[in-house]
Motif scaffolding. Structure first.
Motif, PDB file in Angstrom:
ATOM      1  N   LYS A  68     -27.087  -2.641  27.621  1.00 18.23           N
ATOM      2  CA  LYS A  68     -26.308  -2.499  26.293  1.00 18.23           C
ATOM      3  C   LYS A  68     -25.118  -1.268  26.622  1.00 18.23           C
ATOM      4  O   LYS A  68     -25.584  -0.074  27.166  1.00 18.23           O
ATOM      5  CB  LYS A  68     -27.031  -2.042  25.206  1.00 18.23           C
ATOM      6  CG  LYS A  68     -27.829  -3.304  24.583  1.00 18.23           C
ATOM      7  CD  LYS A  68     -28.704  -2.809  23.566  1.00 18.23           C
ATOM      8  CE  LYS A  68     -29.657  -3.640  22.912  1.00 18.23           C
ATOM      9  NZ  LYS A  68     -31.086  -3.468  23.537  1.00 18.23           N
ATOM     10  N   THR A  69     -23.692  -1.832  26.434  1.00 15.96           N
ATOM     11  CA  THR A  69     -22.895  -0.602  26.547  1.00 15.96           C
ATOM     12  C   THR A  69     -21.816  -1.115  25.466  1.00 15.96           C
ATOM     13  O   THR A  69     -21.922  -1.974  24.958  1.00 15.96           O
ATOM     14  CB  THR A  69     -22.173  -0.724  28.183  1.00 15.96           C
ATOM     15  OG1 THR A  69     -21.719  -2.072  28.127  1.00 15.96           O
ATOM     16  CG2 THR A  69     -23.005  -0.286  29.181  1.00 15.96           C
ATOM     17  N   ASP A  70     -21.064   0.018  25.352  1.00 13.33           N
ATOM     18  CA  ASP A  70     -19.949  -0.350  24.335  1.00 13.33           C
ATOM     19  C   ASP A  70     -18.672  -0.962  24.853  1.00 13.33           C
ATOM     20  O   ASP A  70     -18.767  -1.111  26.061  1.00 13.33           O
ATOM     21  CB  ASP A  70     -19.428   0.996  23.691  1.00 13.33           C
ATOM     22  CG  ASP A  70     -18.534   1.776  24.515  1.00 13.33           C
ATOM     23  OD1 ASP A  70     -17.757   1.376  25.457  1.00 13.33           O
ATOM     24  OD2 ASP A  70     -18.802   3.108  24.611  1.00 13.33           O
ATOM     25  N   THR A  73     -16.608  -0.039  28.369  1.00 13.63           N
ATOM     26  CA  THR A  73     -17.209   0.319  29.217  1.00 13.63           C
ATOM     27  C   THR A  73     -16.539  -0.698  30.212  1.00 13.63           C
ATOM     28  O   THR A  73     -16.298  -1.784  29.920  1.00 13.63           O
ATOM     29  CB  THR A  73     -18.514   0.027  29.505  1.00 13.63           C
ATOM     30  OG1 THR A  73     -19.146   0.834  28.433  1.00 13.63           O
ATOM     31  CG2 THR A  73     -19.154   0.405  30.877  1.00 13.63           C
ATOM     32  N   LYS A 103     -16.283   5.327  30.475  1.00 14.79           N
ATOM     33  CA  LYS A 103     -17.480   4.826  30.802  1.00 14.79           C
ATOM     34  C   LYS A 103     -17.501   3.770  32.017  1.00 14.79           C
ATOM     35  O   LYS A 103     -16.573   2.807  31.737  1.00 14.79           O
ATOM     36  CB  LYS A 103     -18.012   4.182  29.500  1.00 14.79           C
ATOM     37  CG  LYS A 103     -18.182   5.319  28.536  1.00 14.79           C
ATOM     38  CD  LYS A 103     -19.005   4.734  27.226  1.00 14.79           C
ATOM     39  CE  LYS A 103     -19.595   5.896  26.288  1.00 14.79           C
ATOM     40  NZ  LYS A 103     -18.658   6.523  25.677  1.00 14.79           N
ATOM     41  N   ALA A 105     -19.907   1.220  34.028  1.00 13.92           N
ATOM     42  CA  ALA A 105     -21.337   0.419  34.578  1.00 13.92           C
ATOM     43  C   ALA A 105     -20.641  -0.327  35.769  1.00 13.92           C
ATOM     44  O   ALA A 105     -20.306  -1.203  35.895  1.00 13.92           O
ATOM     45  CB  ALA A 105     -21.645  -0.536  33.514  1.00 13.92           C
ATOM     46  N   GLU A 137     -28.179   2.935  30.695  1.00 12.68           N
ATOM     47  CA  GLU A 137     -27.607   3.316  29.210  1.00 12.68           C
ATOM     48  C   GLU A 137     -27.547   4.709  28.863  1.00 12.68           C
ATOM     49  O   GLU A 137     -26.734   5.289  28.451  1.00 12.68           O
ATOM     50  CB  GLU A 137     -28.309   2.642  28.131  1.00 12.68           C
ATOM     51  CG  GLU A 137     -28.326   1.063  27.951  1.00 12.68           C
ATOM     52  CD  GLU A 137     -29.148   0.172  27.390  1.00 12.68           C
ATOM     53  OE1 GLU A 137     -30.174   0.973  26.594  1.00 12.68           O
ATOM     54  OE2 GLU A 137     -29.568  -1.029  27.570  1.00 12.68           O
ATOM     55  N   ILE A 140     -24.858   6.303  31.374  1.00  9.15           N
ATOM     56  CA  ILE A 140     -23.662   6.301  30.962  1.00  9.15           C
ATOM     57  C   ILE A 140     -23.305   7.215  29.750  1.00  9.15           C
ATOM     58  O   ILE A 140     -22.164   7.632  29.574  1.00  9.15           O
ATOM     59  CB  ILE A 140     -23.249   4.719  30.566  1.00  9.15           C
ATOM     60  CG1 ILE A 140     -23.450   3.952  31.881  1.00  9.15           C
ATOM     61  CG2 ILE A 140     -22.131   4.459  29.976  1.00  9.15           C
ATOM     62  CD1 ILE A 140     -23.257   2.396  31.601  1.00  9.15           C
ATOM     63  N   LYS A 141     -24.276   7.315  29.021  1.00 10.29           N
ATOM     64  CA  LYS A 141     -24.084   8.305  27.762  1.00 10.29           C
ATOM     65  C   LYS A 141     -23.976   9.604  28.190  1.00 10.29           C
ATOM     66  O   LYS A 141     -23.063  10.314  27.590  1.00 10.29           O
ATOM     67  CB  LYS A 141     -25.334   8.060  26.866  1.00 10.29           C
ATOM     68  CG  LYS A 141     -25.095   8.351  25.484  1.00 10.29           C
ATOM     69  CD  LYS A 141     -26.049   8.091  24.441  1.00 10.29           C
ATOM     70  CE  LYS A 141     -27.351   8.841  24.305  1.00 10.29           C
ATOM     71  NZ  LYS A 141     -28.524   8.507  23.695  1.00 10.29           N
ATOM     72  N   ASN A 144     -21.162   9.238  31.736  1.00  6.62           N
ATOM     73  CA  ASN A 144     -20.162   8.270  31.803  1.00  6.62           C
ATOM     74  C   ASN A 144     -20.237   7.224  33.081  1.00  6.62           C
ATOM     75  O   ASN A 144     -19.252   6.516  33.590  1.00  6.62           O
ATOM     76  CB  ASN A 144     -18.799   8.722  31.853  1.00  6.62           C
ATOM     77  CG  ASN A 144     -18.483   9.626  30.583  1.00  6.62           C
ATOM     78  OD1 ASN A 144     -18.875   9.103  29.616  1.00  6.62           O
ATOM     79  ND2 ASN A 144     -17.597  10.690  30.836  1.00  6.62           N
ATOM     80  N   ALA A 183     -24.112  -5.707  32.265  1.00  2.00           N
ATOM     81  CA  ALA A 183     -23.786  -4.854  31.116  1.00  2.00           C
ATOM     82  C   ALA A 183     -22.592  -5.749  30.462  1.00  2.00           C
ATOM     83  O   ALA A 183     -22.373  -5.150  29.327  1.00  2.00           O
ATOM     84  CB  ALA A 183     -23.037  -3.553  31.554  1.00  2.00           C
ATOM     85  N   VAL A 185     -19.627  -6.468  30.770  1.00  5.14           N
ATOM     86  CA  VAL A 185     -18.388  -5.618  30.592  1.00  5.14           C
ATOM     87  C   VAL A 185     -17.430  -6.493  30.302  1.00  5.14           C
ATOM     88  O   VAL A 185     -17.119  -7.920  30.742  1.00  5.14           O
ATOM     89  CB  VAL A 185     -18.086  -4.818  31.733  1.00  5.14           C
ATOM     90  CG1 VAL A 185     -18.994  -3.723  31.999  1.00  5.14           C
ATOM     91  CG2 VAL A 185     -17.892  -5.597  32.890  1.00  5.14           C
TER      92      VAL A 185
END
Length: 331
Positions: A68-70, A73, A103, A105, A137, A140-141, A144, A183, A185
């Motif tokens: 899970k990424t925003d 990313t 960010k 991934a 996750e 990355i938080k 990045n 992810a 992306v």
């Protein structure tokens, strides 16, 4: 065999839905090795289409272990296979972008067609390549940046692995692998080994809901944005596809010695990455800055390529990237 395999043999193209159905069967172990080889060879002989690529990407993403990424990313995973054995430009670019608050991934594998793949050089840089989804996750938080080692995330590939190995040549999986981020992306910089795939890639990514992508192949044959020659770019942005070129001369780049971009083993490539992260200026740092510039645009942080390149160059020259590398290594 399914009806659409017979269609392929007759030279007919598969629709997006038919391609999804075929890849579902391939990824669920429905075919024996001989049949898989026949399918992959038939696709290659016919010439893979945007719909066939799109179906394969959809299924590989669907079957992957998810991260899970925003939505902002990005990934910088290319196809490799340009035969140039250059230093790990897209991997270095990913870490530089992370140090610039983008960010990333990063999805990748060990070397297939070169001496040193992204996973090899990251291991040499003492970065953990075997993070589990929750650790990716978290990384990355915090930093990045995280790396997703493809074999750990695409277990369904085990059904086609032996057949691909036996074939020993490029298949549709070499094309769709880099587009199949666990992810999921929506933003990506993709280097391609062959210009003919640029437009079909853009169409296939559009079909899979990608928001912004730069697909690049340079006129000197690199699957990166080159400091030595013009680079062809196909950009997908908000469902619109356009084409343009990036000319290093207009950016004030005067690189001439391509030998300085040649990679060797993982240890050597990692040393060269550390040098530019500490602020050394050379052909490699300029190559990385060009590809970072693309990443800044795709991430939505910049819109003008020249300005983006200048920011990337200034940031690399500052030596601050090395400090960020130390933070990532601590993970």
């Amino acid at each position: 065999m399914s009806n659409f395999v017979e269609s392929l043999k007759k030279g007919q193209n598969l629709s997006f839905e038919e391609s999804k159905a075929l890849f579902n069967e391939l990824m669920e172990g429905k075919y024996d090795e001989r049949s898989i080889i026949e399918i992959l060879e038939t696709l290659a002989k016919k010439g893979e289409t945007k719909d066939e690529l799109a179906g394969g990407i959809f299924v590989l993403r669907e079957k992957a272990t998810k991260v899970k990424t925003d939505q902002n990313t990005i990934d910088t995973c290319g196809t490799g296979g340009d035969g140039q054995n250059s230093l790990n430009i897209s991997t270095a670019s990913a870490i530089v972008l992370a140090s610039m608050k983008v960010k990333v991934a990063k999805h990748g594998n060990k070397a297939v067609s070169s001496n040193c793949g992204s996973a090899d050089v990251l291991e040499a840089l003492k970065i953990n390549i075997n993070l589990k989804p929750n650790e990716v996750e978290e990384s990355i938080k915090n930093f990045n940046f995280a790396f997703m080692f493809a074999p750990n995330y695409h277990s369904a590939m085990k059904y086609v692995g032996p057949a691909r190995k036996k074939m020993g040549k490029k298949t549709i999986f070499n094309l769709i692998g880099p587009l199949s981020s666990p992810a999921q992306v929506k933003r990506q910089v993709i280097g391609l080994f062959d210009k003919k795939w640029m437009k079909p890639f853009a169409e296939a990514l559009k079909e899979n809901g990608v928001v912004h992508a730069f697909i690049v192949h340079s006129e000197d044959g690199m699957d990166e944005i080159s400091p030595f020659a013009k680079t062809n770019v196909v950009e997908l942005k908000d469902n619109i596809i356009k084409e343009f070129k990036i000319d290093p001369k207009t950016l004030g780049i005067t690189c001439s010695n391509k030998e300085n971009l040649k990679g060797k083993n993982a240890k050597y490539n990692a040393e060269k990455i550390i040098e530019i992260f500490k602020g050394q200026k050379n052909e490699f740092s300029q190559s990385v800055a060009l590809n970072v510039a693309a990443g800044l645009i795709v991430s939505g942080k910049e819109n003008d390529f020249k300005l983006s390149f200048e920011k990337a160059t200034e940031h690399l020259n500052s030596g601050n990237v090395f400090q960020h590398l130390i933070k990532i290594q601590s993970n």
